[in-house]
Write a protein that holds these residues in place. Sequence first.
Motif, PDB file in Angstrom:
ATOM      1  N   LEU A   1      -2.693   1.083  -4.660  1.00  0.00           N
ATOM      2  CA  LEU A   1      -3.413  -0.158  -4.352  1.00  0.00           C
ATOM      3  C   LEU A   1      -4.724   0.094  -3.606  1.00  0.00           C
ATOM      4  O   LEU A   1      -5.770  -0.456  -3.975  1.00  0.00           O
ATOM      5  CB  LEU A   1      -2.492  -1.085  -3.534  1.00  0.00           C
ATOM      6  N   ASP A   2      -4.674   0.928  -2.578  1.00  0.00           N
ATOM      7  CA  ASP A   2      -5.893   1.188  -1.806  1.00  0.00           C
ATOM      8  C   ASP A   2      -6.968   1.819  -2.682  1.00  0.00           C
ATOM      9  O   ASP A   2      -8.127   1.399  -2.678  1.00  0.00           O
ATOM     10  CB  ASP A   2      -5.566   2.084  -0.607  1.00  0.00           C
TER      11      ASP A   2
ATOM     12  N   PHE B   1       0.819  -1.212   0.000  1.00  0.00           N
ATOM     13  CA  PHE B   1       0.000   0.000   0.000  1.00  0.00           C
ATOM     14  C   PHE B   1       0.852   1.261   0.000  1.00  0.00           C
ATOM     15  O   PHE B   1       0.339   2.352  -0.248  1.00  0.00           O
ATOM     16  CB  PHE B   1      -0.911   0.017   1.237  1.00  0.00           C
ATOM     17  N   GLU B   2       2.146   1.093   0.311  1.00  0.00           N
ATOM     18  CA  GLU B   2       2.995   2.264   0.540  1.00  0.00           C
ATOM     19  C   GLU B   2       3.475   2.846  -0.782  1.00  0.00           C
ATOM     20  O   GLU B   2       4.220   2.201  -1.538  1.00  0.00           O
ATOM     21  CB  GLU B   2       4.187   1.844   1.420  1.00  0.00           C
ATOM     22  N   GLY B   3       3.052   4.060  -1.068  1.00  0.00           N
ATOM     23  CA  GLY B   3       3.486   4.736  -2.287  1.00  0.00           C
ATOM     24  C   GLY B   3       2.899   4.153  -3.560  1.00  0.00           C
ATOM     25  O   GLY B   3       3.425   4.389  -4.645  1.00  0.00           O
TER      26      GLY B   3
ATOM     27  N   GLN C   1     -10.537   0.106  -3.515  1.00  0.00           N
ATOM     28  CA  GLN C   1     -11.778   0.800  -3.160  1.00  0.00           C
ATOM     29  C   GLN C   1     -12.655   0.990  -4.382  1.00  0.00           C
ATOM     30  O   GLN C   1     -13.861   0.752  -4.342  1.00  0.00           O
ATOM     31  CB  GLN C   1     -11.448   2.146  -2.510  1.00  0.00           C
ATOM     32  N   ARG C   2     -12.021   1.380  -5.480  1.00  0.00           N
ATOM     33  CA  ARG C   2     -12.802   1.586  -6.700  1.00  0.00           C
ATOM     34  C   ARG C   2     -13.422   0.280  -7.187  1.00  0.00           C
ATOM     35  O   ARG C   2     -14.479   0.270  -7.792  1.00  0.00           O
ATOM     36  CB  ARG C   2     -11.916   2.207  -7.785  1.00  0.00           C
ATOM     37  N   ALA C   3     -12.739  -0.835  -6.896  1.00  0.00           N
ATOM     38  CA  ALA C   3     -13.257  -2.149  -7.296  1.00  0.00           C
ATOM     39  C   ALA C   3     -14.268  -2.690  -6.282  1.00  0.00           C
ATOM     40  O   ALA C   3     -14.751  -3.819  -6.431  1.00  0.00           O
ATOM     41  CB  ALA C   3     -12.096  -3.121  -7.471  1.00  0.00           C
TER      42      ALA C   3
ATOM     43  N   ILE D   1      -6.161   0.398   7.310  1.00  0.00           N
ATOM     44  CA  ILE D   1      -7.063   1.105   6.401  1.00  0.00           C
ATOM     45  C   ILE D   1      -8.509   0.671   6.628  1.00  0.00           C
ATOM     46  O   ILE D   1      -9.432   1.436   6.397  1.00  0.00           O
ATOM     47  CB  ILE D   1      -6.633   0.858   4.934  1.00  0.00           C
ATOM     48  N   GLY D   2      -8.681  -0.562   7.074  1.00  0.00           N
ATOM     49  CA  GLY D   2     -10.035  -1.019   7.388  1.00  0.00           C
ATOM     50  C   GLY D   2     -10.522  -2.219   6.600  1.00  0.00           C
ATOM     51  O   GLY D   2     -11.701  -2.562   6.675  1.00  0.00           O
TER      52      GLY D   2
END
Length: 194
Positions: A118-119, A113-115, A123-125, A151-152
């Motif tokens: 991916l998140d 997730f770093e840089g 989320q969009r998916a 992130i959850g």
Amino acid sequence: MAARLQAGDALILVDVQLDFLPGGSLAVSHGDEVVPALNRYIAVFRRLTLPVVATRDWHPPDHCSFQAQGGPWPPHCVAGSDGARFAPLLDLPCEARIASKATTRDRDAYSGFEGTDLDEWLQRAGVSRVFVGGLATDYCVLNTVRDALRIGYATFLLADAVRAVDAQAGDGERAIAEMRRLGAVAIEFGQIAA
Ligand code: VGL
Ligand code: ZN
């Protein structure tokens, strides 16, 4: 506890790259064993048309994590090199999303997730649960799982599809204990219900 796969689930394959497999420059012992283990998960996610994401370590040749720059590691996963390729026997779907990390000289990143985006992409998916396996348990898997939880995302650790560097004996086991303490659910393939 079983996990019944459902819409909103995604599979995250962490750094299944040649340099982390036996013969590679930063070989994880038994690292090759994650390939057939992950292929079984990939087959199920594909059958259900659930997204598959692969992270990859993708370093410049003078990356800060390399010993020549004072870092802890031998050179590995140099962007575009053979060692940075995904394991040839990994059944990576051609539509799999790829997240390249630690791509600049001055920063390392153990988490997928770093840089990366991916998140945002997950989320969009519409993804709310992630299933994480790959290499290495005590570095990039640990940090990817930690970020996913923070992130959850409901986060499952694919306990039969990870292997550890174990720089200190027990690092892998401690990493698994830490991920579970933080809320990850460790499962094996037999606990997946499609
Ligand atoms: C990793 C050490 C250095 C990993 C990446 O993928 O776990 N470990 N760079
Ligand atoms: Zn690295």
